[in-house]
Design an enzyme around this catalytic site. Sequence first.
Site, mmCIF file in Angstrom:
data_model
loop_
_atom_site.group_PDB
_atom_site.id
_atom_site.type_symbol
_atom_site.label_atom_id
_atom_site.label_comp_id
_atom_site.label_asym_id
_atom_site.label_seq_id
_atom_site.Cartn_x
_atom_site.Cartn_y
_atom_site.Cartn_z
ATOM 1 N N GLU A 41 30.144 49.058 36.842
ATOM 2 C CA GLU A 41 30.831 47.551 36.589
ATOM 3 C C GLU A 41 31.772 47.612 35.378
ATOM 4 O OE1 GLU A 41 30.567 45.061 38.441
ATOM 5 O OE2 GLU A 41 29.080 45.627 39.970
ATOM 6 N N TYR A 124 29.429 38.427 33.299
ATOM 7 C CA TYR A 124 29.751 39.037 34.442
ATOM 8 C C TYR A 124 29.017 40.252 34.748
ATOM 9 C CZ TYR A 124 31.467 41.786 38.133
ATOM 10 O OH TYR A 124 31.370 42.537 39.233
ATOM 11 N N ASP A 142 33.436 36.942 38.516
ATOM 12 C CA ASP A 142 34.427 37.712 38.170
ATOM 13 C C ASP A 142 35.644 36.967 38.957
ATOM 14 O OD1 ASP A 142 34.152 38.459 40.688
ATOM 15 O OD2 ASP A 142 34.724 40.455 40.271
#
Length: 356
Positions: A41, A124, A142
């Site tokens: 991520e 996020y 996102d």
Amino acid sequence: MKTIDSIYKQLPDVLLPWYKQNARKLPWRQDTEPYHVWLSEIMLQQTRVEAVRSYYLRFLEQLPDIHALAKAPESQLLKLWEGLGYYNRARNLQKAACVIETKYGGIFPNQYDDIRALPGIGLYTAGAIASICFNLPYAAVDGNVLRIITRMTENNVPIDHMQTKTEIAAQLEKVYPKKDCGQFTQALMELGATVCTPKSPKCTECPTKNFCRAYANNTMLQYPVKQPKKDKRLEERTIFLLQYKDKYAITKRTESGLLSGLWQLPNTLEKMDVNQALHTADTFGVQPVELYKQMSRTHIFTHIKWKMTCYHILCAKKTSDFVWATAQEIQTTYALPTAFRIFFESNHKTDISEYS
């Protein structure tokens, strides 16, 4: 027309089976190990999936777990990150790994607030880790998710507003399926990445087309709404690719500001012509012998645009003001940001007209 609440409520039932059939096979989806999900991520922020694949696998090969990341020399860490940009992401990864080592005994925390408190982890990323790794009902909102939701609900509020993201996350979390939180998060990500794309959405293939307001009204490309972008500040720079025999001059940037602490080619914040560049190289004490090549490039950062002119100069002397490294050493040891590496890589071409 369906209400906004009903749109949200239908999402799990259509997205979960769709994702099961259509999910791409990505290396970070092979398991739900928090270190793997976290690393992917962070790498995927501002970076395309295709570019991240090789970085992700190479990173894990050298730093396979949180302990290895926490103990890695910064030079190794930044070299593994070379080319991905936004180097503070890598530094924050290591800071967070050190916190996990000292505060949690090397075990990734499994509570949302603890995850969110780690260095470099925003709303996020915390939502992605919490839902994918620990099946907690926290949304990962996102750009992809914002695009999907604002299209489905025809939401005209700019997505740059923090309140927009907060409200969408809260609405999604109301409908998170208890046993499939991670799958739901990834289904939303996948839909935005492969179907509900920015410029050419594949609406006829979308599992949400029966309740998407934008599809019904053919307004897909009107969403999401964003605030006008500010013009990037332009900086003109002169870059020096100084070569002595088989070695090139590099120097380390300061520990603060843009590209802090990384290696760079010598450069100045002004545009120089050939004579000025040769004179400046002479003041470095390297005794310039020949201008081998002149190159021009533009590199864009988040808020700044660098317009660069680079002079590849052959030198008769090397000085202690610079570190002198071979091409192989720069390739394997020193983390050179893309803004400078593009000139070094161009050195291996011979047609000056391609770059002038």
